[in-house]
Each structure stands twice: as structure tokens, then as C-alpha cells.
Design a protein around this motif. Structure first.
Motif, PDB file in Angstrom:
ATOM      1  N   THR A  24       2.059  -1.680 -13.838  1.00 32.41           N
ATOM      2  CA  THR A  24       1.823  -1.979 -12.425  1.00 32.41           C
ATOM      3  C   THR A  24       1.576  -3.477 -12.284  1.00 32.41           C
ATOM      4  O   THR A  24       1.225  -4.162 -13.242  1.00 32.41           O
ATOM      5  CB  THR A  24       0.589  -1.233 -11.859  1.00 32.41           C
ATOM      6  OG1 THR A  24      -0.569  -1.612 -12.591  1.00 32.41           O
ATOM      7  CG2 THR A  24       0.784   0.276 -11.900  1.00 32.41           C
ATOM      8  N   TRP A  62       5.199  -1.093  -9.270  1.00 31.17           N
ATOM      9  CA  TRP A  62       5.049  -0.360 -10.522  1.00 31.17           C
ATOM     10  C   TRP A  62       6.409   0.138 -10.995  1.00 31.17           C
ATOM     11  O   TRP A  62       7.395   0.077 -10.268  1.00 31.17           O
ATOM     12  CB  TRP A  62       4.095   0.816 -10.345  1.00 31.17           C
ATOM     13  CG  TRP A  62       4.423   1.706  -9.178  1.00 31.17           C
ATOM     14  CD1 TRP A  62       3.974   1.562  -7.893  1.00 31.17           C
ATOM     15  CD2 TRP A  62       5.277   2.851  -9.170  1.00 31.17           C
ATOM     16  NE1 TRP A  62       4.504   2.552  -7.099  1.00 31.17           N
ATOM     17  CE2 TRP A  62       5.295   3.356  -7.852  1.00 31.17           C
ATOM     18  CE3 TRP A  62       6.018   3.498 -10.157  1.00 31.17           C
ATOM     19  CZ2 TRP A  62       6.029   4.490  -7.496  1.00 31.17           C
ATOM     20  CZ3 TRP A  62       6.754   4.620  -9.792  1.00 31.17           C
ATOM     21  CH2 TRP A  62       6.748   5.097  -8.468  1.00 31.17           C
ATOM     22  N   ASP A  96      -0.366  -5.950  -9.169  1.00 34.78           N
ATOM     23  CA  ASP A  96      -1.063  -5.974  -7.879  1.00 34.78           C
ATOM     24  C   ASP A  96      -1.651  -7.370  -7.703  1.00 34.78           C
ATOM     25  O   ASP A  96      -2.785  -7.638  -8.086  1.00 34.78           O
ATOM     26  CB  ASP A  96      -2.149  -4.899  -7.848  1.00 34.78           C
ATOM     27  CG  ASP A  96      -2.685  -4.649  -6.443  1.00 34.78           C
ATOM     28  OD1 ASP A  96      -2.213  -5.310  -5.491  1.00 34.78           O
ATOM     29  OD2 ASP A  96      -3.590  -3.808  -6.306  1.00 34.78           O
ATOM     30  N   MET A 134       2.231   1.628  -3.579  1.00 35.82           N
ATOM     31  CA  MET A 134       1.214   1.926  -4.591  1.00 35.82           C
ATOM     32  C   MET A 134       0.599   3.321  -4.437  1.00 35.82           C
ATOM     33  O   MET A 134       0.077   3.876  -5.397  1.00 35.82           O
ATOM     34  CB  MET A 134       0.100   0.867  -4.553  1.00 35.82           C
ATOM     35  CG  MET A 134       0.583  -0.541  -4.901  1.00 35.82           C
ATOM     36  SD  MET A 134       1.352  -0.713  -6.528  1.00 35.82           S
ATOM     37  CE  MET A 134      -0.072  -0.616  -7.590  1.00 35.82           C
ATOM     38  N   GLU A 171       0.838  -1.208   0.000  1.00 38.39           N
ATOM     39  CA  GLU A 171       0.000   0.000   0.000  1.00 38.39           C
ATOM     40  C   GLU A 171       0.873   1.259   0.000  1.00 38.39           C
ATOM     41  O   GLU A 171       0.574   2.226  -0.704  1.00 38.39           O
ATOM     42  CB  GLU A 171      -0.931  -0.017   1.220  1.00 38.39           C
ATOM     43  CG  GLU A 171      -1.943   1.085   1.239  1.00 38.39           C
ATOM     44  CD  GLU A 171      -3.000   1.009   0.136  1.00 38.39           C
ATOM     45  OE1 GLU A 171      -3.739   2.009  -0.002  1.00 38.39           O
ATOM     46  OE2 GLU A 171      -3.096  -0.004  -0.585  1.00 38.39           O
ATOM     47  N   ARG A 226      -3.121   6.643  -6.706  1.00 36.14           N
ATOM     48  CA  ARG A 226      -2.448   5.342  -6.752  1.00 36.14           C
ATOM     49  C   ARG A 226      -1.715   5.192  -8.069  1.00 36.14           C
ATOM     50  O   ARG A 226      -2.130   5.738  -9.090  1.00 36.14           O
ATOM     51  CB  ARG A 226      -3.455   4.200  -6.632  1.00 36.14           C
ATOM     52  CG  ARG A 226      -4.167   4.124  -5.301  1.00 36.14           C
ATOM     53  CD  ARG A 226      -5.091   2.923  -5.240  1.00 36.14           C
ATOM     54  NE  ARG A 226      -4.385   1.649  -5.161  1.00 36.14           N
ATOM     55  CZ  ARG A 226      -3.829   1.149  -4.061  1.00 36.14           C
ATOM     56  NH1 ARG A 226      -3.893   1.810  -2.939  1.00 36.14           N
ATOM     57  NH2 ARG A 226      -3.221  -0.019  -4.074  1.00 36.14           N
ATOM     58  N   ALA A 240       3.390  -6.709  -5.578  1.00 38.89           N
ATOM     59  CA  ALA A 240       2.749  -5.431  -5.906  1.00 38.89           C
ATOM     60  C   ALA A 240       3.825  -4.395  -6.194  1.00 38.89           C
ATOM     61  O   ALA A 240       4.876  -4.375  -5.555  1.00 38.89           O
ATOM     62  CB  ALA A 240       1.864  -4.958  -4.756  1.00 38.89           C
TER      63      ALA A 240
END
Length: 172
Positions: A91, A100, A93, A49, A46, A67, A98
Motif C-alpha cells: 500500500t 495498493w 498512503d 483504500m 478514500e 481498509r 494513495a
């Protein structure tokens, strides 16, 4: 060249060719152990992102979305002076992975791509991997020579330390 154009041709190479570096670019690969378990992974993912990790590093982030997502424009400001425009190129997820990558746009002091990926291995260990390929684009980046490379390495290591703290991972 319009502001919409990337400044390099191998867009997506940090995803498509992990660990490889296009000709003429310098590679970067820094992997930092964050801790263990699903909660460490969830918090770390989190923070990556949502740009929280970058903001906690003390860099300015001006993003066109809250995000990371493909085509999101991001301007990173260093020391309040150097503006580095980028665009998210991919990206991921997933349950255990997770992150990018963004690529450089005109005006960025470097030319290339950089990825930030959190993954949780089969034994539950959580890692941040920062991978990049780059070369100097602006005169001051060229003039900095090896010092610029050292700063990029230090920045990648600092990403891991900051994210470890944000995710509640192991003590340094």
C-alpha cells in the motif's frame, strides 16, 4: 500449495518495477483523469483504500479488513459466480499518492498482480492508474483468450469512470 501462497513469483513488481512486466505475463496500464484539487484526491483515495470503488463497480468484495493494508485477504466475486482470491501485497498512503496492489492466490482465474493508485500531480490534476501483469490460470480464462484481455481493459477503464463519479471529479 497452501492457500497462503501467491500464484506467481514477482510479488510487489507493480510497485518495485512500475511499467515493467515479468516474462510470460501480459501488461496492463490504464490511466484515467479524475479531476483536480485536494478534495477530489482525498475522496478518490478514500474510495480506493476502503474498497468503495470496487463495490461501486458491482463486484463482490469480501475482505479481512475495512481498509487495504499489506496481508489483507480479499476475495473478489464476479457475476456472483467467479471467485477470485487475492492478498494485498503493498500500500501507499502519502500526501499526493494513495493506493495498493493485490496478488493472486490459488483459485483465482488469473495469475499475477494488479495495482490501483490515485495520485495528484504538481498542477493539482488527480489521476487513477490501474497497472497489472497477468496470465490465465483457470481453463475458462485460457479458453476466453483475447476476450478475457478485453474484459480486463474494460474493467480498468470502468474503475476510472466510477471513481471519477465517487470523487466528485469531472463529468464524463
Amino acid at each position: 500449495m497452501s492457500e497462503q501462497d501467491f500464484t506467481y513469483t514477482d510479488v510487489g513488481a507493480t510497485r518495485d518495477l512500475p511499467g515493467q512486466c515479468p516474462a510470460g505475463f501480459r501488461p496492463l496500464h490504464v490511466r484515467t483523469r479524475l479531476g483536480e484539487g485536494h478534495e477530489v484526491f482525498r475522496r478518490a483515495a478514500e474510495a480506493v483504500m476502503t474498497w468503495e470503488m470496487h463495490r461501486a463497480l458491482g463486484v463482490g468484495i469480501d475482505a479481512s479488513a475495512d481498509r487495504a493494508a499489506p496481508a489483507v485477504d480479499v476475495t473478489v466475486t464476479l457475476a456472483g459466480l467467479i471467485k477470485a482470491p487475492c492478498r494485498v501485497v503493498w500500500t501507499v498512503d502519502e500526501h499526493r499518492r494513495a493506493g495498493w496492489a493485490y496478488g493472486t492466490l490459488p483459485g483465482h482465474p488469473e495469475c499475477g498482480e494488479e495495482s490501483f493508485v490515485v495520485d495528484r500531480t504538481g498542477d493539482g490534476t488527480v489521476w487513477l492508474t490501474v497497472s497489472a501483469f497477468s496470465k490465465a490460470a483457470k481453463w475458462y480464462a485460457k479458453a476466453a483468450g483475447p476476450a478475457a484481455r478485453g474484459l480486463q481493459q474494460a474493467y480498468a477503464r470502468r474503475c476510472g469512470l466510477v471513481l471519477r463519479g465517487l470523487s466528485g471529479g469531472e463529468e464524463s
